[in-house]
Design a protein around this motif. Structure first.
Motif, PDB file in Angstrom:
ATOM      1  N   ALA A  52       6.664   2.115   1.825  1.00 41.60           N
ATOM      2  CA  ALA A  52       5.619   1.146   1.510  1.00 41.60           C
ATOM      3  C   ALA A  52       5.136   0.428   2.766  1.00 41.60           C
ATOM      4  CB  ALA A  52       6.154   0.133   0.514  1.00 41.60           C
ATOM      5  N   VAL A  53       3.830   0.141   2.808  1.00 42.93           N
ATOM      6  CA  VAL A  53       3.298  -0.758   3.821  1.00 42.93           C
ATOM      7  C   VAL A  53       3.059  -2.083   3.096  1.00 42.93           C
ATOM      8  CG1 VAL A  53       1.369  -1.271   5.356  1.00 42.93           C
ATOM      9  CG2 VAL A  53       2.240   1.076   5.188  1.00 42.93           C
ATOM     10  N   LEU A  54       3.901  -3.062   3.365  1.00 43.27           N
ATOM     11  CA  LEU A  54       3.781  -4.332   2.646  1.00 43.27           C
ATOM     12  C   LEU A  54       2.457  -5.017   2.965  1.00 43.27           C
ATOM     13  CD1 LEU A  54       7.423  -5.768   2.900  1.00 43.27           C
ATOM     14  CD2 LEU A  54       6.382  -4.339   1.114  1.00 43.27           C
ATOM     15  N   ALA A  55       1.845  -5.579   1.926  1.00 40.17           N
ATOM     16  CA  ALA A  55       0.519  -6.183   2.096  1.00 40.17           C
ATOM     17  C   ALA A  55       0.559  -7.367   3.050  1.00 40.17           C
ATOM     18  CB  ALA A  55      -0.029  -6.612   0.733  1.00 40.17           C
ATOM     19  N   LYS A  56       1.716  -8.029   3.082  1.00 38.48           N
ATOM     20  CA  LYS A  56       1.840  -9.200   3.946  1.00 38.48           C
ATOM     21  C   LYS A  56       2.928  -8.972   4.987  1.00 38.48           C
ATOM     22  CE  LYS A  56       2.217 -14.198   3.794  1.00 38.48           C
ATOM     23  NZ  LYS A  56       2.670 -15.363   3.029  1.00 38.48           N
ATOM     24  N   THR A  57       2.592  -9.220   6.232  1.00 31.75           N
ATOM     25  CA  THR A  57       3.572  -9.116   7.308  1.00 31.75           C
ATOM     26  C   THR A  57       3.778 -10.502   7.900  1.00 31.75           C
ATOM     27  OG1 THR A  57       1.943  -8.788   9.041  1.00 31.75           O
ATOM     28  CG2 THR A  57       2.677  -6.820   7.868  1.00 31.75           C
ATOM     29  N   ASP A  58       4.625 -10.588   8.898  1.00 30.11           N
ATOM     30  CA  ASP A  58       4.826 -11.875   9.559  1.00 30.11           C
ATOM     31  C   ASP A  58       3.515 -12.398  10.139  1.00 30.11           C
ATOM     32  OD1 ASP A  58       7.435 -11.719   8.889  1.00 30.11           O
ATOM     33  OD2 ASP A  58       8.104 -10.915  10.826  1.00 30.11           O
ATOM     34  N   PHE A  71       2.324   7.653   1.241  1.00 31.70           N
ATOM     35  CA  PHE A  71       3.109   7.179   2.376  1.00 31.70           C
ATOM     36  C   PHE A  71       4.587   7.482   2.137  1.00 31.70           C
ATOM     37  CE2 PHE A  71      -0.069   3.419   3.043  1.00 31.70           C
ATOM     38  CZ  PHE A  71      -1.025   4.314   3.476  1.00 31.70           C
ATOM     39  N   LYS A  72       5.305   7.590   3.215  1.00 33.09           N
ATOM     40  CA  LYS A  72       6.747   7.825   3.126  1.00 33.09           C
ATOM     41  C   LYS A  72       7.445   6.555   2.658  1.00 33.09           C
ATOM     42  CE  LYS A  72       8.719  10.802   6.381  1.00 33.09           C
ATOM     43  NZ  LYS A  72       9.082  10.961   7.795  1.00 33.09           N
ATOM     44  N   ILE A 131      -3.394   2.128   8.072  1.00 28.82           N
ATOM     45  CA  ILE A 131      -3.058   3.511   8.411  1.00 28.82           C
ATOM     46  C   ILE A 131      -2.071   3.558   9.582  1.00 28.82           C
ATOM     47  CG2 ILE A 131      -3.975   5.723   9.249  1.00 28.82           C
ATOM     48  CD1 ILE A 131      -4.929   5.121   6.499  1.00 28.82           C
ATOM     49  N   ALA A 132      -2.326   2.690  10.549  1.00 29.21           N
ATOM     50  CA  ALA A 132      -1.474   2.677  11.744  1.00 29.21           C
ATOM     51  C   ALA A 132      -0.035   2.292  11.391  1.00 29.21           C
ATOM     52  CB  ALA A 132      -2.045   1.703  12.783  1.00 29.21           C
ATOM     53  N   ALA A 133       0.097   1.484  10.338  1.00 26.36           N
ATOM     54  CA  ALA A 133       1.436   1.032   9.946  1.00 26.36           C
ATOM     55  C   ALA A 133       2.117   2.031   9.015  1.00 26.36           C
ATOM     56  CB  ALA A 133       1.330  -0.325   9.248  1.00 26.36           C
ATOM     57  N   ALA A 134       1.353   3.009   8.556  1.00 25.29           N
ATOM     58  CA  ALA A 134       1.881   3.938   7.547  1.00 25.29           C
ATOM     59  C   ALA A 134       2.504   5.168   8.190  1.00 25.29           C
ATOM     60  CB  ALA A 134       0.761   4.365   6.611  1.00 25.29           C
ATOM     61  N   GLN A 135       3.532   5.645   7.506  1.00 27.79           N
ATOM     62  CA  GLN A 135       4.085   6.950   7.848  1.00 27.79           C
ATOM     63  C   GLN A 135       3.748   7.838   6.671  1.00 27.79           C
ATOM     64  OE1 GLN A 135       8.275   5.841   8.549  1.00 27.79           O
ATOM     65  NE2 GLN A 135       8.138   7.504  10.042  1.00 27.79           N
ATOM     66  N   PHE A 136       3.232   9.008   6.938  1.00 26.14           N
ATOM     67  CA  PHE A 136       2.840   9.863   5.830  1.00 26.14           C
ATOM     68  C   PHE A 136       3.965  10.805   5.435  1.00 26.14           C
ATOM     69  CE2 PHE A 136      -1.147   8.452   7.556  1.00 26.14           C
ATOM     70  CZ  PHE A 136      -1.846   8.140   6.410  1.00 26.14           C
ATOM     71  N   TYR A 145       0.868  -1.180   0.000  1.00 25.35           N
ATOM     72  CA  TYR A 145       0.000   0.000   0.000  1.00 25.35           C
ATOM     73  C   TYR A 145       0.901   1.224   0.000  1.00 25.35           C
ATOM     74  CZ  TYR A 145      -2.944  -3.727   1.708  1.00 25.35           C
ATOM     75  OH  TYR A 145      -3.573  -4.928   1.841  1.00 25.35           O
ATOM     76  N   PHE A 146       0.467   2.259  -0.727  1.00 21.03           N
ATOM     77  CA  PHE A 146       1.365   3.428  -0.797  1.00 21.03           C
ATOM     78  C   PHE A 146       0.691   4.771  -0.566  1.00 21.03           C
ATOM     79  CE2 PHE A 146       0.097   4.994  -4.954  1.00 21.03           C
ATOM     80  CZ  PHE A 146      -0.414   3.871  -5.590  1.00 21.03           C
TER      81      PHE A 146
END
Ligand SMILES: [Zn+2]
Ligand SMILES: [Zn+2]
Length: 273
Positions: free
Chosen positions: A98-104, A95-96, A136-141, A65-66
């Motif tokens: 990327a928020v990867l679609a898949k995490t651990d 976003f500053k 959103i919580a994982a994103a840095q803007f 997500y970007f």
């Protein structure tokens, strides 16, 4: 009655048949109409990279997500025979990183049991507010007004600013940077109104072929008065129109007077009589 806000993921392809402008316009097939109503909060998504040449334009090669935005007005795409639509995109924030679609811990998007096999095939996917909030919580803007916001390419192919007149010199100063700061509005106007001159019907694609396709000037019907943030009040559907550079030159020929579209049409009609 309050309408419930919807949350949707919208995929953007590196290579698109529509040449979507990120943060300005989003095209989609008719079947997604119900998911992309005005006011819907969207998260921009890109799947795994297919062609390495796009790596520089992406925040990651992985599915990610970007950015986020809100869906504005939705229109039917008149140039589509399949009933495709497009939405104006408002409040785009990139976003500053990327928020990867898949995490651990798994995917941010909750995949319904019956959609396990084909879930990611859909370019537009309704998500829960919970999933939205987690992304959103994982994103840095990125800071607003970084060059990347929005990533609409300014149309540097025209000398349009030389054609914009104002009532007085001061006004002219306000005009000049308008389209430079607002490639988004220009793009939205082109999508809504098409690229045929609204005065004389000239179309660059029809006349010059592919090289001229999509070229047009955008004329602002209501002069912007002054001040910052005025562009926010510009409605591309009602305030902007496509005009060919010839007509545009005549509209603004006299510095102390801007001709109306009706006056222009009347002038042409008088010559053809
Ligand atoms: Zn024209
Ligand atoms: Zn103009």
């Amino acid at each position: 009655m309050d309408k419930e806000v919807g949350y949707t993921v919208i995929a953007e392809n590196d290579e698109s048949q529509w040449q979507d402008q990120t943060g300005a316009v989003y095209h989609f097939p008719k079947r997604y109409l119900g998911m992309l109503t005005p006011g819907t909060r969207v998260v921009y998504y890109k799947g795994r990279i297919k062609d390495k040449q796009y790596a520089v334009k992406r925040l990651s090669d992985q599915p990610h997500y970007f950015g986020i935005a809100t869906i504005g007005q939705v229109y039917q795409d008149k140039s589509s025979s399949k009933g495709d639509h497009f939405a104006l995109i408002e409040n785009y924030q990139i976003f500053k990183t990327a928020v990867l679609a898949k995490t651990d811990a798994g995917y941010y998007e909750t995949i319904p049991e019956n959609r396990q096999s084909n879930y990611w095939r859909d370019g537009v996917r309704a998500i829960s507010q919970q999933d939205y909030d987690a992304i959103i919580a994982a994103a840095q803007f990125a800071p607003v007004n970084t060059p990347a916001t929005p990533r609409v390419q300014p149309d540097n192919e025209t000398d349009e600013e030389s054609l914009v007149s104002g009532v007085e010199g001061q006004m002219r100063m306000k005009y000049v940077p308008f389209y430079e700061r607002n490639p988004k509005l220009k793009e939205q106007a082109k999508q809504i109104h098409g690229t045929t001159c609204c005065i004389c019907d000239f179309n660059f694609g029809e006349f010059y072929g592919e090289y001229g396709e999509g070229f047009i000037h955008i004329h602002h019907l209501v002069p912007i008065s002054e001040g910052e943030g005025q562009e926010k009040t510009v409605n591309p559907a009602t305030d902007l129109v496509p005009v060919c550079p010839n007509c545009h030159s005549i509209i603004h020929r006299k510095k102390n007077r801007t001709l109306s579209i009706a006056e222009m049409k009347a002038m042409i009609a008088a010559q053809r009589r």
